[in-house]
Design an enzyme around this catalytic site. Structure first.
Site, PDB file in Angstrom:
ATOM      1  N   ASP A  87      90.915 -62.338 115.918  1.00  0.00           N
ATOM      2  CA  ASP A  87      91.592 -63.492 116.496  1.00  0.00           C
ATOM      3  C   ASP A  87      91.541 -64.689 115.541  1.00  0.00           C
ATOM      4  O   ASP A  87      90.678 -64.750 114.651  1.00  0.00           O
ATOM      5  CB  ASP A  87      90.939 -63.887 117.829  1.00  0.00           C
ATOM      6  CG  ASP A  87      91.172 -62.835 118.901  1.00  0.00           C
ATOM      7  OD1 ASP A  87      92.079 -62.007 118.741  1.00  0.00           O
ATOM      8  OD2 ASP A  87      90.422 -62.848 119.897  1.00  0.00           O
TER       9      ASP A  87
HETATM   10  N1  URA Z   1      87.324 -59.268 120.388  1.00  0.00           N
HETATM   11  C1  URA Z   1      87.891 -60.471 120.585  1.00  0.00           C
HETATM   12  O1  URA Z   1      87.972 -60.978 121.686  1.00  0.00           O
HETATM   13  N2  URA Z   1      88.380 -61.096 119.477  1.00  0.00           N
HETATM   14  C2  URA Z   1      88.293 -60.596 118.226  1.00  0.00           C
HETATM   15  O2  URA Z   1      88.739 -61.232 117.274  1.00  0.00           O
HETATM   16  C3  URA Z   1      87.683 -59.340 118.069  1.00  0.00           C
HETATM   17  C4  URA Z   1      87.201 -58.682 119.171  1.00  0.00           C
END
Ligand code: URA
Length: 239
Positions: free
Chosen positions: A106
């Protein structure tokens, strides 16, 4: 790399050091793929844009590249974006258009991202059946209790997809900090798993994929090529 147009049997014979006379049999055995399709004719012409694989091993295309990047916050896990810096923008040099991501993080997640131009390798690492463990460190808004451990191990139901997450391990480091290991990568998976407890993820960092750990000496925003041994180890771990 193929520097000119040539017949497939000639190219294979040079690459594999196998007599051209054997190529019909090798093709009949379905061991050669050109651009993702099983090659059938020794007369097929290949050039530098052709992607030739033998027994699943990439022979052509520019030299394969495998990169680890320490992703900072505020960077998009994409190859292009009109508004934000992408992971590709962080790499040195301008010849990175052939690279793609091996799984995303993310926007505000930090840590280990892998990039490659070897589609076969990345597919093997990311296909759901291979279950490569992804190791995260998570900081939370509210204290974590022991019942999270069992809930993560049992899986948490995601109503939107109508699925229960695969068993995941959770280790409590301190009331507000845990380690989580996932063997899948659903959209915002960790945030949604803690969302189940109304607990907000404040910071999220990926430490490792399989047994490949992000170098502690690699500053945020910096990258390095994987060694042949690291590439090999990750490949073997998903066989
Ligand atoms: N889970 C999440 O919520 N975000 C990420 O970037 C990776 C795993």
């Amino acid at each position: 790399m193929i520097t000119f147009r040539t017949r497939l049997d000639r190219y294979l014979s040079q690459q594999l050091e196998i007599p051209r006379g054997n190529m019909r049999l090798i093709l009949a055995q379905g061991r050669v793929m050109v651009n993702g399709e099983v090659a059938k004719s020794i007369h097929q012409v290949v050039d530098k844009f052709s992607r030739v694989e033998f027994d699943g091993r990439l022979l052509s295309a520019d030299a394969p590249r495998y990169i680890m990047l320490n992703k900072p916050k505020g960077v998009v896990s994409a190859t292009r974006d009109d508004h934000h810096t992408t992971v590709i923008d962080l790499l040195p040099g301008n010849n990175n258009d052939d690279l793609h991501l091996v799984g995303r993080l993310d926007f505000n997640t930090t840590g280990l991202v892998l990039l490659t131009n070897d589609g076969h390798w990345s597919r093997r690492l990311t296909q759901p059946e291979t279950k490569v463990p992804k190791h995260y460190r998570v900081w939370l808004e509210r204290p974590v209790t022991d019942d999270y451990i069992e809930a993560f191990a049992n899986g948490i139901y995601f109503a939107y997809e109508g699925v229960t997450t695969r068993p995941a391990s959770l280790k409590i480091i301190s009331p507000f900090e845990v380690k989580v290991v996932l063997e899948e990568g659903r959209y915002h998976q960790i945030k949604r798993m803690f969302g189940h407890f109304n607990n907000k993820v404040v910071d999220l960092h990926r430490e490792a994929i399989g047994d490949l750990t992000l170098d502690s000496s690699l500053p945020q925003g910096r990258s390095r090529s994987l060694t042949a041994a690291e590439v090999q180890r990750l490949t073997i771990s998903v066989c």
